[in-house]
Design a protein around this motif. Structure first.
Motif, mmCIF file in Angstrom:
data_model
loop_
_atom_site.group_PDB
_atom_site.id
_atom_site.type_symbol
_atom_site.label_atom_id
_atom_site.label_comp_id
_atom_site.label_asym_id
_atom_site.label_seq_id
_atom_site.Cartn_x
_atom_site.Cartn_y
_atom_site.Cartn_z
ATOM 1 N N SER A 137 -5.933 23.377 7.819
ATOM 2 C CA SER A 137 -4.702 23.903 8.934
ATOM 3 C C SER A 137 -4.157 22.649 9.241
ATOM 4 O O SER A 137 -4.318 21.700 9.043
ATOM 5 C CB SER A 137 -5.125 24.622 10.040
ATOM 6 O OG SER A 137 -6.066 23.830 11.244
ATOM 7 N N ASN A 138 -2.583 23.027 9.919
ATOM 8 C CA ASN A 138 -1.745 21.774 10.039
ATOM 9 C C ASN A 138 -2.483 21.628 11.797
ATOM 10 O O ASN A 138 -2.441 20.288 11.602
ATOM 11 C CB ASN A 138 -0.413 22.710 11.021
ATOM 12 C CG ASN A 138 0.374 23.168 9.473
ATOM 13 O OD1 ASN A 138 0.376 22.420 8.454
ATOM 14 N ND2 ASN A 138 1.115 23.702 10.416
ATOM 15 N N ARG A 139 -2.819 22.222 12.574
ATOM 16 C CA ARG A 139 -3.928 22.124 13.324
ATOM 17 C C ARG A 139 -5.043 20.972 13.058
ATOM 18 O O ARG A 139 -5.062 19.460 13.431
ATOM 19 C CB ARG A 139 -4.573 23.067 14.413
ATOM 20 C CG ARG A 139 -5.834 22.679 15.383
ATOM 21 C CD ARG A 139 -6.240 23.707 16.023
ATOM 22 N NE ARG A 139 -4.994 23.792 16.946
ATOM 23 C CZ ARG A 139 -4.153 25.443 17.272
ATOM 24 N NH1 ARG A 139 -5.741 25.881 17.839
ATOM 25 N NH2 ARG A 139 -3.803 25.131 18.447
ATOM 26 N N GLU A 142 0.502 18.696 16.296
ATOM 27 C CA GLU A 142 0.395 19.414 15.523
ATOM 28 C C GLU A 142 2.167 19.674 15.108
ATOM 29 O O GLU A 142 2.815 20.095 13.846
ATOM 30 C CB GLU A 142 -0.179 20.929 15.994
ATOM 31 C CG GLU A 142 0.100 21.919 14.817
ATOM 32 C CD GLU A 142 -0.799 22.968 15.496
ATOM 33 O OE1 GLU A 142 -0.498 24.461 14.733
ATOM 34 O OE2 GLU A 142 -1.684 23.223 16.392
ATOM 35 N N ASN A 143 2.562 19.700 16.147
ATOM 36 C CA ASN A 143 3.971 19.448 15.388
ATOM 37 C C ASN A 143 5.293 18.569 15.216
ATOM 38 O O ASN A 143 5.719 18.871 14.616
ATOM 39 C CB ASN A 143 5.424 19.634 17.303
ATOM 40 C CG ASN A 143 6.102 20.752 17.482
ATOM 41 O OD1 ASN A 143 5.556 21.437 16.406
ATOM 42 N ND2 ASN A 143 7.296 19.828 17.710
ATOM 43 N N LYS A 170 3.595 20.090 11.365
ATOM 44 C CA LYS A 170 4.671 20.990 11.271
ATOM 45 C C LYS A 170 6.713 19.968 10.325
ATOM 46 O O LYS A 170 6.628 20.197 9.362
ATOM 47 C CB LYS A 170 4.948 21.972 11.976
ATOM 48 C CG LYS A 170 4.277 22.414 12.154
ATOM 49 C CD LYS A 170 4.082 23.089 12.949
ATOM 50 C CE LYS A 170 3.035 24.624 13.456
ATOM 51 N NZ LYS A 170 2.874 25.083 14.598
ATOM 52 N N THR A 171 6.555 18.816 11.898
ATOM 53 C CA THR A 171 8.042 18.418 11.350
ATOM 54 C C THR A 171 7.987 17.599 9.913
ATOM 55 O O THR A 171 9.170 17.478 9.317
ATOM 56 C CB THR A 171 8.219 17.120 12.466
ATOM 57 O OG1 THR A 171 8.455 18.146 13.743
ATOM 58 C CG2 THR A 171 9.607 16.596 12.050
ATOM 59 N N SER A 203 5.886 18.504 7.477
ATOM 60 C CA SER A 203 5.953 18.466 6.087
ATOM 61 C C SER A 203 7.221 19.399 5.999
ATOM 62 O O SER A 203 7.565 19.667 4.977
ATOM 63 C CB SER A 203 4.468 20.063 6.691
ATOM 64 O OG SER A 203 3.664 19.872 6.843
ATOM 65 N N SER A 204 8.367 20.011 7.451
ATOM 66 C CA SER A 204 9.310 20.814 6.905
ATOM 67 C C SER A 204 10.158 19.804 6.200
ATOM 68 O O SER A 204 10.871 19.838 5.330
ATOM 69 C CB SER A 204 10.246 21.049 8.142
ATOM 70 O OG SER A 204 10.628 21.670 7.918
ATOM 71 N N ARG A 244 3.214 25.000 0.648
ATOM 72 C CA ARG A 244 3.018 23.856 1.124
ATOM 73 C C ARG A 244 2.223 23.648 -0.711
ATOM 74 O O ARG A 244 2.162 22.365 -0.642
ATOM 75 C CB ARG A 244 1.642 24.065 2.222
ATOM 76 C CG ARG A 244 0.726 22.870 2.118
ATOM 77 C CD ARG A 244 -0.763 22.967 2.535
ATOM 78 N NE ARG A 244 -0.522 22.548 3.980
ATOM 79 C CZ ARG A 244 -0.896 22.643 5.377
ATOM 80 N NH1 ARG A 244 -1.739 22.914 5.278
ATOM 81 N NH2 ARG A 244 -0.429 22.999 7.127
#
Length: 66
Positions: A21-23, A33-34, A37-38, A40-41, A52
């Motif tokens: 997971s992202n976490r 985690e943010n 996400k950044t 990954s985006s 993903r």
């Protein structure tokens, strides 16, 4: 397809392929985690991927990950 900077996100792509997971990725990389996400985006944008799993497949095809 613009691949400039993809190598900077390579470790996140490798973590993504392990079904974490992202976490969990954030904990292993000692980032928030943010941040995951950044990254990954941004990676999805560079690879023109929507998911993903698609980014991981494209990374394999491009030789970015084994």
């Amino acid at each position: 397809m613009c691949l400039v900077g993809v190598s900077r996100s390579e470790s996140r792509l490798r973590k993504a392929r392990t079904d974490l997971s992202n976490r969990e990725i954030a904990e292993k990389l000692f980032v928030s985690e943010n941040t995951v996400k950044t990254h990954s985006s941004r990676l999805f944008d560079k690879l023109s991927a929507r998911r993903r799993t698609q980014a991981v497949q494209m990374g394999k095809e491009l030789g970015l990950i084994p």
